[in-house]
Design a protein around this motif. Structure first.
Motif, PDB file in Angstrom:
ATOM      1  N   LYS A  52       0.824  -1.203   0.000  1.00 50.99           N
ATOM      2  CA  LYS A  52       0.000   0.000   0.000  1.00 50.99           C
ATOM      3  C   LYS A  52       0.854   1.247   0.000  1.00 50.99           C
ATOM      4  CE  LYS A  52      -3.663   2.349   2.532  1.00 50.99           C
ATOM      5  NZ  LYS A  52      -4.562   2.329   3.697  1.00 50.99           N
ATOM      6  N   ASP A  53       1.976   1.212   0.665  1.00 52.18           N
ATOM      7  CA  ASP A  53       2.847   2.376   0.706  1.00 52.18           C
ATOM      8  C   ASP A  53       3.776   2.445  -0.502  1.00 52.18           C
ATOM      9  OD1 ASP A  53       1.719   2.998   3.160  1.00 52.18           O
ATOM     10  OD2 ASP A  53       3.246   1.913   4.315  1.00 52.18           O
ATOM     11  N   VAL A  54       3.921   1.331  -1.231  1.00 52.49           N
ATOM     12  CA  VAL A  54       4.872   1.304  -2.356  1.00 52.49           C
ATOM     13  C   VAL A  54       4.174   1.578  -3.686  1.00 52.49           C
ATOM     14  CG1 VAL A  54       6.484  -0.157  -3.610  1.00 52.49           C
ATOM     15  CG2 VAL A  54       6.453  -0.214  -1.121  1.00 52.49           C
ATOM     16  N   LEU A  55       2.981   0.950  -3.915  1.00 50.63           N
ATOM     17  CA  LEU A  55       2.296   1.056  -5.209  1.00 50.63           C
ATOM     18  C   LEU A  55       1.749   2.445  -5.435  1.00 50.63           C
ATOM     19  CD1 LEU A  55       0.343  -2.331  -5.231  1.00 50.63           C
ATOM     20  CD2 LEU A  55       2.480  -1.787  -6.399  1.00 50.63           C
ATOM     21  N   LYS A  56       1.848   2.882  -6.667  1.00 47.28           N
ATOM     22  CA  LYS A  56       1.295   4.151  -7.093  1.00 47.28           C
ATOM     23  C   LYS A  56      -0.129   3.948  -7.604  1.00 47.28           C
ATOM     24  CE  LYS A  56       5.856   5.775  -8.515  1.00 47.28           C
ATOM     25  NZ  LYS A  56       6.663   6.281  -9.644  1.00 47.28           N
ATOM     26  N   PRO A  57      -0.925   5.015  -7.747  1.00 43.01           N
ATOM     27  CA  PRO A  57      -2.296   4.848  -8.263  1.00 43.01           C
ATOM     28  C   PRO A  57      -2.341   4.266  -9.682  1.00 43.01           C
ATOM     29  CG  PRO A  57      -2.057   6.940  -7.145  1.00 43.01           C
ATOM     30  CD  PRO A  57      -0.691   6.356  -7.243  1.00 43.01           C
ATOM     31  N   SER A  58      -1.311   4.575 -10.463  1.00 42.31           N
ATOM     32  CA  SER A  58      -1.291   4.005 -11.819  1.00 42.31           C
ATOM     33  C   SER A  58      -1.000   2.524 -11.828  1.00 42.31           C
ATOM     34  CB  SER A  58      -0.242   4.745 -12.668  1.00 42.31           C
ATOM     35  OG  SER A  58       1.048   4.610 -12.067  1.00 42.31           O
ATOM     36  N   PRO A  84     -11.283  -4.746  -8.604  1.00 46.04           N
ATOM     37  CA  PRO A  84     -11.879  -3.890  -7.571  1.00 46.04           C
ATOM     38  C   PRO A  84     -11.815  -4.516  -6.184  1.00 46.04           C
ATOM     39  CG  PRO A  84     -13.255  -3.945  -9.517  1.00 46.04           C
ATOM     40  CD  PRO A  84     -12.214  -4.982  -9.755  1.00 46.04           C
ATOM     41  N   THR A  85     -11.909  -5.833  -6.128  1.00 43.87           N
ATOM     42  CA  THR A  85     -11.853  -6.496  -4.804  1.00 43.87           C
ATOM     43  C   THR A  85     -10.503  -6.279  -4.146  1.00 43.87           C
ATOM     44  OG1 THR A  85     -13.382  -8.161  -5.597  1.00 43.87           O
ATOM     45  CG2 THR A  85     -12.137  -8.682  -3.605  1.00 43.87           C
ATOM     46  N   THR A  86      -9.477  -6.423  -4.944  1.00 45.26           N
ATOM     47  CA  THR A  86      -8.126  -6.244  -4.386  1.00 45.26           C
ATOM     48  C   THR A  86      -7.871  -4.789  -4.031  1.00 45.26           C
ATOM     49  OG1 THR A  86      -7.375  -8.084  -5.746  1.00 45.26           O
ATOM     50  CG2 THR A  86      -5.679  -6.653  -4.805  1.00 45.26           C
ATOM     51  N   THR A  87      -8.365  -3.897  -4.871  1.00 47.83           N
ATOM     52  CA  THR A  87      -8.165  -2.475  -4.598  1.00 47.83           C
ATOM     53  C   THR A  87      -8.878  -2.059  -3.319  1.00 47.83           C
ATOM     54  OG1 THR A  87      -7.998  -2.100  -6.985  1.00 47.83           O
ATOM     55  CG2 THR A  87      -8.384  -0.180  -5.569  1.00 47.83           C
ATOM     56  N   ALA A  88     -10.112  -2.536  -3.159  1.00 47.39           N
ATOM     57  CA  ALA A  88     -10.845  -2.204  -1.932  1.00 47.39           C
ATOM     58  C   ALA A  88     -10.171  -2.796  -0.701  1.00 47.39           C
ATOM     59  CB  ALA A  88     -12.290  -2.707  -2.048  1.00 47.39           C
ATOM     60  N   TRP A  89      -9.647  -3.981  -0.856  1.00 48.40           N
ATOM     61  CA  TRP A  89      -8.955  -4.624   0.284  1.00 48.40           C
ATOM     62  C   TRP A  89      -7.721  -3.843   0.689  1.00 48.40           C
ATOM     63  CZ3 TRP A  89      -4.146  -7.106   0.659  1.00 48.40           C
ATOM     64  CH2 TRP A  89      -3.940  -7.851   1.831  1.00 48.40           C
ATOM     65  N   PRO A 147      -5.217 -21.700   1.155  1.00 51.67           N
ATOM     66  CA  PRO A 147      -5.868 -22.651   0.219  1.00 51.67           C
ATOM     67  C   PRO A 147      -6.277 -21.940  -1.080  1.00 51.67           C
ATOM     68  CG  PRO A 147      -6.766 -22.864   2.424  1.00 51.67           C
ATOM     69  CD  PRO A 147      -5.919 -21.650   2.412  1.00 51.67           C
ATOM     70  N   ASN A 148      -6.390 -22.731  -2.185  1.00 52.44           N
ATOM     71  CA  ASN A 148      -6.702 -22.145  -3.493  1.00 52.44           C
ATOM     72  C   ASN A 148      -8.127 -21.621  -3.569  1.00 52.44           C
ATOM     73  OD1 ASN A 148      -4.130 -22.798  -4.376  1.00 52.44           O
ATOM     74  ND2 ASN A 148      -4.750 -24.823  -5.158  1.00 52.44           N
ATOM     75  N   GLU A 149      -9.061 -22.277  -2.871  1.00 49.34           N
ATOM     76  CA  GLU A 149     -10.445 -21.861  -2.935  1.00 49.34           C
ATOM     77  C   GLU A 149     -10.731 -20.628  -2.069  1.00 49.34           C
ATOM     78  OE1 GLU A 149      -9.841 -25.012   0.194  1.00 49.34           O
ATOM     79  OE2 GLU A 149      -9.342 -24.753  -1.943  1.00 49.34           O
ATOM     80  N   SER A 150      -9.768 -20.144  -1.311  1.00 46.17           N
ATOM     81  CA  SER A 150      -9.976 -18.989  -0.454  1.00 46.17           C
ATOM     82  C   SER A 150      -9.860 -17.705  -1.258  1.00 46.17           C
ATOM     83  CB  SER A 150      -8.956 -18.989   0.685  1.00 46.17           C
ATOM     84  OG  SER A 150      -9.095 -17.850   1.459  1.00 46.17           O
ATOM     85  N   SER A 151     -10.641 -16.694  -0.841  1.00 47.78           N
ATOM     86  CA  SER A 151     -10.572 -15.391  -1.506  1.00 47.78           C
ATOM     87  C   SER A 151      -9.236 -14.723  -1.289  1.00 47.78           C
ATOM     88  CB  SER A 151     -11.704 -14.495  -0.982  1.00 47.78           C
ATOM     89  OG  SER A 151     -11.574 -14.303   0.428  1.00 47.78           O
ATOM     90  N   ASP A 152      -8.583 -15.042  -0.154  1.00 44.84           N
ATOM     91  CA  ASP A 152      -7.268 -14.460   0.097  1.00 44.84           C
ATOM     92  C   ASP A 152      -6.246 -14.974  -0.898  1.00 44.84           C
ATOM     93  OD1 ASP A 152      -8.333 -13.074   2.208  1.00 44.84           O
ATOM     94  OD2 ASP A 152      -7.660 -14.497   3.753  1.00 44.84           O
ATOM     95  N   HIS A 153      -6.440 -16.180  -1.392  1.00 42.93           N
ATOM     96  CA  HIS A 153      -5.506 -16.735  -2.379  1.00 42.93           C
ATOM     97  C   HIS A 153      -5.558 -15.924  -3.656  1.00 42.93           C
ATOM     98  CE1 HIS A 153      -3.811 -19.524  -5.380  1.00 42.93           C
ATOM     99  NE2 HIS A 153      -3.093 -20.013  -4.324  1.00 42.93           N
ATOM    100  N   PHE A 154      -6.780 -15.519  -4.086  1.00 44.66           N
ATOM    101  CA  PHE A 154      -6.921 -14.708  -5.294  1.00 44.66           C
ATOM    102  C   PHE A 154      -6.202 -13.372  -5.115  1.00 44.66           C
ATOM    103  CE2 PHE A 154      -9.317 -11.300  -7.404  1.00 44.66           C
ATOM    104  CZ  PHE A 154      -9.124 -11.651  -8.739  1.00 44.66           C
ATOM    105  N   ILE A 155      -6.379 -12.728  -3.947  1.00 43.46           N
ATOM    106  CA  ILE A 155      -5.747 -11.435  -3.715  1.00 43.46           C
ATOM    107  C   ILE A 155      -4.230 -11.595  -3.682  1.00 43.46           C
ATOM    108  CG2 ILE A 155      -5.508  -9.557  -2.040  1.00 43.46           C
ATOM    109  CD1 ILE A 155      -8.396 -10.090  -1.208  1.00 43.46           C
TER     110      ILE A 155
END
Length: 1362
Positions: free
Chosen positions: A1285-1291, A1298-1303, A1337-1345
């Motif tokens: 969060k502190d490293v990535l720029k808005p671009s 959107p899920t990852t961005t909101a998280w 685990p692969n089926e977890s939403s955290d795995h996708f993020i």
């Protein structure tokens, strides 16, 4: 004590005083100055001789023309002459380094009376008492009252300030007197006598007016700078009485208020008025006045107080007289010849003060003598007797109550009288009467003092029936001064004194016993001689003192004189003292033994014993004055062990073993400073008089101090040891004739021998022969019984067993055993052959038959062995390892102060009294006082040298030469200590065992820490001493001992305090805890945990260890005392290991709270409330209910939160001390296992904090130990998201879902990590995301993020690389 006239004070600057009082006469400071005038050698006419002789006579008798008054405390003296007076005050001065004497010194300003033509006719000093409670009743200041020939009475302060002036009458003042009633001291009156008028002033009103005037003057001086202000005082209450029916009045005395009884009232009325006399029913209260003069000689006047109820005839007569006088005054004014015409023609002069008329007082009775005129009166302090001087040279004694003359002295022309009161000295000041303590009143007696001015004789009489008590030749022309202080018991008050023309004030002192004995009594004479002896001994003890003592005849007074002579601190000639004693014995009064009384017999016995002691003193003094024999000195320097062995009839090996450190120096001679005078020598003994039942003897005083006893023993025996041994036989005769008890002589001999520094070979033969002589002089009662131990040898055993000089005691035991062997052999020969009673004993043969010796010899063998063993202990204890102590003091940061050092002085008796562990305790105390480790006495010198080299720190490297010197000194001292301990171990092997020494050393270091709780290294040293103990059972027992002695009270108070406050307080000032400050809490808890670990490991090993058998040395066969430390350790029951582990958990929790400064933690809430908390602070061997593995959920939650706080606090120490922080984390994990807490949750918390602080390498090491992958993965994903969060720029985030961005937006910023590492590398973050993808685990939403973030970061990382 007898009567005496002693100098109380003297007047300074006498010539100056004479110049003030006699301004028209030439005054010289010294009579020799008269010859300095040149005219003294010229011829004079005959008519000048008379005037010159008259002038010399007046100059020598100047004091007779003066009026003098002195205060009761003699602090103020007033002298007047004509119209001048001086006031003198007393001061204390030292003269010739003697006692402080009181001197009178004049004030700077001399005062004279005011008015032209006035002369002072009377003077009086009146003390004004203080009104303050702190000094109530004491004189505050002195008022000087002067009476003048004009009738005025002026009152001054001692500084000359005029307080008030009163003109009571227009005649010259004859006398001023102050009367204080002996029955009621508060009733005080001031009287002024004129020619026939007397003024009686109330004392209380007068004193209040004087105080007010003095205060007014002081205020005026403070406000206006002057005290000459006119002060208004209330009018004085006084009575003006006119003494009637007496031709001339020279003196008077106010007898005070008289309240007659009804009978006396009727008798007075009948005598005065006859049978038909009229009288009042109530007797009137009257004031008695004794007037002296002529026609009559003396008269008793009585002034009725108040007014009595008048009779009707008296009322009618008074009314008629008043009317008649009124009519006469009116008619005389009309006719012109009355009072009005007189007033108009001759007015009164204005300067003459009007005085009120006096009340006439008539005498009731008196003594009529037409040829005799009374001149003066002196009344006794109790106001019952009065001494009157008259014109015929007589002194008449009057009984004031009965009104009669009881005694008359003739031939006392121009005599002066005064009174002295003596009080009986009470032996018992309090006596019990009817169960309650009351103050006993001492008896009082009054003596009459008569001074004959022209003859210069001062006589003291018992007034009514007694004879003359004493007479003194004193200065002529002096003046006798008496005060009113005789009714007080205060010895400091002046009663009677004599002021001489040369300015000396001599006080007359008479003791009470002079009233009991007459001049012809032998006892009174002896008392007078005794007083002379006392005065003589104050200066010196000369031949006169002995003559006075021989002049006394009464036995009890002779005994008192002997006491004075013995208590005299001046040098006394011994030969003259012996001659005086022999003279008293040979007096005819004591020559017939049957005719003397019991008191005289006791005195004779005492004198004979003192004479024998004095002769012994003279003999010893003569021996000391002679130099040592040359042969004795030469033989002493060549004496050998073989010579001593032959003299004592023992083996040479035994002598060599006993006298290990012998020197060839002879005994110490008494120096000149330690010389004892004869009075100290005699006072050291007490005389035991048997009253005829047995022989008299001399014993040492039981109350004699240790230093005096030591000095006496050294003075008696020190010289004897330096003389030829053949002279001891002559000394034996003198000692036997001195009647000193042989038991005391041998006791002093032992005292001298045991106080020598070290045993010397030349002294042993002298000591052997002296002991043999004293044993032979002992009576048969000491050796009569053959079946029981002899009292003589038992007394010697007792003296040796109490000695702390064990080397000397060991040598003495060898000598005593040799002498006793001779006595035992002589006893056996006496039993076998009665005819061989006086034959000499061959000691060579006596030593071959030891089987015939009694039980005494066996006991002396045991005593010799015990003293020999303890002598090796004494050599070790008295060795001082200075270098080792300095090195250990640096290591421990502790310096042993002198006040903390115990004197390790011990004797055989004290060792046997303390018990079987006394030797081990003494060794341990010596080690701890020198700050030595216990292992130092068991290691080799090489190992000790290496340890001492390692103890030198880097800071000491700069002091390399001193460090090398210290190391060399420690190696030498270690070698000496090990040698001494090795010798001691051979004699006392069981008391010097390894484990026994370590047990006592641990206890001593713990006790030293209790006295100095600031130094925790002492407690650490105590714990380190426990670890090398080989026996698990002893190690377990000493842990139990230290826990109860040092650890448990402080541990309990500290746990309760931290639980109550929720943290470690900043100070312990208001807390009831033994630790001085919170800085000692952390090291104390660390040592506590180590102690509990040691106790647990020792208890586990005790079960497989064989039983321990304790043995003791032979010295303790009959010893009873305190329980040894090894027995105390064995008697402890085995600990409950589970209970100890529970206390270990509590100690570890307290240590974490104190060291990490955690707040808000109540430590008892981390344990089960029902079971766990009740088990705390129980005995470690008890079995209380303990908590189970499944704890309450609330307790588990509290534990988990506490351990997380510990880990959080530990991460803060990572930057400064990583090893310490890791140790705290390990302790938290260990506690988690013991408390059955989810350890994975603690490790996840730990990993999260490590990633938060960018310590990825430490976190990767912990990851394999965590079993919960899904929770760990989620935690790691959050850590990675905070970083991105502190490293990535808005671009860069536009490519994310959107899920990852909101998280990412919901996550908090990694401010702490940014501060530690502003630009963390992408490689660390990619590795973190890889760990997340591996555990989520692969089926977890955290795995996708995690996968999306990993792809984005990988693309960005590859782009940055290109």
């Amino acid at each position: 004590m007898s009567c005496e006239s002693r100098l109380r004070s003297s007047i300074g600057e006498l010539a100056k005083i004479k110049r003030i009082l006699f301004p028209y006469q030439e005054v010289y400071d010294d009579d020799d100055e008269r010859w300095s005038d040149a005219e003294a050698w010229t011829w004079k006419a005959d008519f000048d001789d008379a005037s010159e002789s008259k002038e010399d006579k007046n100059s020598s008798n100047w004091i007779q023309s003066c009026l003098i008054s002195v205060s009761d405390q003699s602090e103020v003296l007033v002298i007047t002459h004509e119209d001048r007076y001086v006031v003198l005050s007393s001061k204390w001065e030292k003269k010739n380094q003697k006692e402080v004497q009181r001197y009178y010194l004049t004030y700077p300003i001399s005062n004279t009376s005011n008015g032209i033509g006035e002369t002072i006719t009377s003077v009086l000093c009146v003390p004004i008492k203080s009104l303050q409670k702190s000094s109530e009743g004491m004189p505050d200041w002195i008022c000087v009252i002067l009476g003048f020939n004009t009738g005025c009475v002026r009152m001054y302060t001692v500084n000359g300030d005029l307080l008030m002036t009163e003109a009571f009458h227009d005649e010259p003042v004859h006398h001023l007197k102050f009367h204080r009633s002996p029955a009621n001291p508060a009733n005080q009156e001031f009287s002024v006598l004129y020619q026939k008028i007397i003024i009686v002033v109330e004392g209380i009103g007068l004193f209040n007016s004087l105080r007010a005037c003095r205060s007014h003057i002081a205020k005026g001086r403070a406000l206006y700078g002057t005290g000459d202000l006119h002060s208004h005082h209330p009018p004085l209450h006084y009575r003006k009485l006119s003494l009637q029916e007496q031709g001339r009045i020279n003196d008077c005395f106010v007898l005070g208020t008289n309240a007659p009884t009804q009978f006396d009232h009727l008798v007075t009325a009948s005598v005065a008025g006859g049978f038909q006399a009229r009288y009042n029913n109530s007797p009137p209260v009257a004031t008695g006045i004794l007037s002296l003069g002529s026609q009559p000689y003396c008269a008793w006047h009585y002034a009725v107080e108040g007014s009595a109820a008048p009779l009707l005839s008296d009322v009618a007569y008074a009314l008629a007289s008043k009317v008649t006088s009124k009519l006469f005054s009116k008619t005389s004014g009309w006719l012109g010849w009355g009072g009005g015409a007189t007033d108009s023609t001759s007015p009164k002069p204005k300067d003459k003060q009007l005085t009120e008329p006096a009340t006439p007082v008539y005498p009731r009775y008196g003594l009529a003598d037409s040829l005799r005129e009374a001149l003066s009166v002196s009344v006794s302090p109790n106001e019952k007797l009065a001494a009157i001087t008259d014109s015929l040279g007589r002194v008449v004694l009057l009984d004031l109550l009965r009104g009669i003359a009881v005694r008359m002295w003739k031939g006392y022309r121009d005599a002066q009288c005064a009174w002295i009161t003596a009080w009986e000295e009470m032996v018992q000041p309090r006596a019990k009467v009817s169960g309650s303590e009351t103050s006993a009143t001492p008896r009082m007696v009054s003596f009459l003092v008569i001074y004959i001015t022209k003859r210069g004789i001062l006589e003291i009489w018992t007034p009514q029936q007694g004879t003359r008590v004493a007479a003194f030749n004193c200065c002529k022309g002096a003046k006798l001064i008496g005060t009113n202080a005789g009714s007080s018991i205060d010895n400091d008050q002046l009663q009677c004194c004599l002021l001489t023309p040369d300015g000396k004030l001599e006080e007359v002192v008479v003791p009470f016993h002079c009233s009991l004995k007459g001049d012809s009594s032998q006892k009174a004479r002896d008392l007078h001689v005794l007083q002379q002896l006392r005065n003589e001994l104050l200066h010196s003890a000369s031949t006169t003192s002995f003559d006075l003592l021989m002049d006394i005849r009464h036995a009890s007074i002779v005994s008192q004189g002997l006491d004075l002579l013995l208590e005299c601190r001046h040098p006394v000639d011994p030969h003259a003292f012996v001659k005086c004693l022999d003279s008293i014995i040979s007096h005819k009064q004591y020559s017939k033994a049957d005719a003397i009384d019991a008191e005289s017999r006791l005195l004779l016995s005492r004198i004979r014993l003192l004479s024998r002691l004095a002769r012994l003193y003279i003999h010893l003094k003569s021996m000391q004055s002679q130099p040592p024999d040359y042969d004795t000195v030469i033989s002493a320097s060549h004496i050998s062990l073989q010579d001593v062995a032959n003299a004592l009839h023992v083996n040479e090996d035994e002598i060599a073993r006993t006298v290990l450190h012998c020197t060839t120096v002879t005994a110490q001679l008494p120096n000149s400073q330690s010389a004892i005078e004869i009075h100290a020598f005699l006072c050291a003994f007490e005389l035991s008089i048997s009253h005829g039942t047995s022989e008299d003897c001399v014993r040492l005083k039981p109350t004699l101090s240790h230093d005096d006893r030591k000095a006496l023993s050294s003075w008696i025996w020190g010289t004897i040891f330096s003389r030829n041994i053949d002279l001891l036989d002559e000394l034996a005769v003198i000692l036997k004739s001195s009647s000193i008890s042989p038991e005391d002589l041998v006791s002093m001999l032992m005292d001298y021998w045991l106080h020598l520094n070290s045993p010397a070979l030349p002294n042993l033969p002298h000591f052997h022969k002296l002991l043999k002589i004293l044993s032979n002089s002992a009576g048969p009662e000491y050796f009569s019984n053959t079946e029981s131990p002899s009292p003589w040898w038992q007394n010697l055993q007792h003296l040796l067993s109490k000695s702390c000089n064990l080397e000397q005691a060991c040598c003495a035991a060898l000598v005593v055993r040799s002498v006793m062997a001779e006595f035992e052999k002589r006893k056996i020969n006496r039993l076998n052959d009665k005819g061989a009673e006086n034959t000499d004993v061959n000691m060579d043969d006596s030593m071959n038959d030891w089987e015939d010796m009694s039980i005494d010899f066996c006991s002396w063998n045991v005593l010799s062995k015990q003293l020999e063993d303890l002598s090796y202990l004494s050599r070790l204890i008295h060795y001082v390892p200075a270098h080792l102590r300095e090195a250990q003091s640096r290591n421990l940061d502790y310096v042993v102060e002198e006040k903390d050092l115990d004197k390790l002085e011990f004797s055989l008796a004290t060792v046997l009294q303390k018990g079987r562990g006394a030797v081990s305790e003494l060794i341990a105390r010596w080690l701890t006082q020198n700050l030595l480790e216990a292992e130092i006495i068991f290691e080799t010198a090489t190992e000790t040298r290496e340890n001492s080299d390692q103890s030198i720190t880097d800071a000491d490297a700069e002091l390399a030469p001193e460090a090398d010197k210290l190391s060399t000194g420690t190696s030498e001292e270690t070698s000496v200590i090990q040698d001494l301990f090795r010798d001691l171990s051979q004699h006392l092997p069981f008391s010097t065992q390894h484990d026994v020494i370590l047990l006592n050393v641990a206890v001593e270091y713990a006790a030293m820490w209790i006295r100095n709780p600031k130094n925790m290294k002492l407690l650490q040293r105590s714990l380190e001493t426990i670890l090398p103990i080989r026996s698990n059972l002893l190690r377990h027992g000493i842990c139990r001992t230290l826990w109860s002695m040092s650890f448990f009270p402080i541990f309990q108070d500290l746990a309760i305090l931290i639980d109550k406050t929720g943290r470690l307080p900043k100070n312990f000032t208001s807390r009831k805890i033994s630790l001085p400050s919170p800085d000692q809490a952390v090291p104390f808890l660390e040592i506590t945990m180590k102690l509990l670990d040691t106790a647990t490991s020792s208890a586990m090993s005790c079960e497989i260890e064989p039983p321990l058998f304790i043995r003791y040395d032979d010295i303790w066969s009959t010893c009873e005392g305190a329980t040894p430390m090894q027995e105390v350790a064995i008697r402890h029951r085995l600990i409950n290991i589970d209970l100890v582990l529970l206390h270990h958990q509590l100690a570890q929790t307290l240590h974490l709270v104190a060291s990490l400064e955690i707040k808000g933690v109540h430590v008892f809430s981390l344990f089960d409330q029902r079971v766990g908390r009740s088990a705390f602070f129980k005995d470690l061997h008890s079995y209380p209910p303990l908590p189970s593995q499944e704890a309450d959920p609330t307790v588990v939650h509290n534990r988990l939160q506490f351990l997380k706080q510990v880990i959080s606090k530990a991460i803060e120490y990572m930057e400064h001390n990583q090893s310490l922080a890791l140790d705290y984390v390990n302790q938290a994990v260990k506690l988690g296992y013991e408390w059955n807490v989810d350890v994975d949750e603690l490790r996840i918390k730990y990993v999260d904090l490590l990633y938060l602080n960018h310590m990825d390498h430490l976190a990767h090491e912990v990851l394999p130990s965590i079993g919960s992958n899904e929770t760990l993965g989620s935690t790691l994903l959050v850590a990675a998201g905070r970083r991105l969060k502190d490293v990535l720029k808005p671009s860069d985030t536009s490519a994310l879902s959107p899920t990852t961005t909101a998280w990412l937006s919901e996550l908090s910023s990694d401010t702490r990590g940014a501060a530690l590492e502003p630009n963390p590398t992408a490689t660390k973050t990619l590795a973190l995301l890889v760990e997340c993808l591996r555990r989520i685990p692969n089926e977890s939403s955290d795995h996708f993020i995690a996968n999306e973030l990993h792809s984005l970061l990988s693309a960005l990382h590859s782009t940055s690389l290109n």
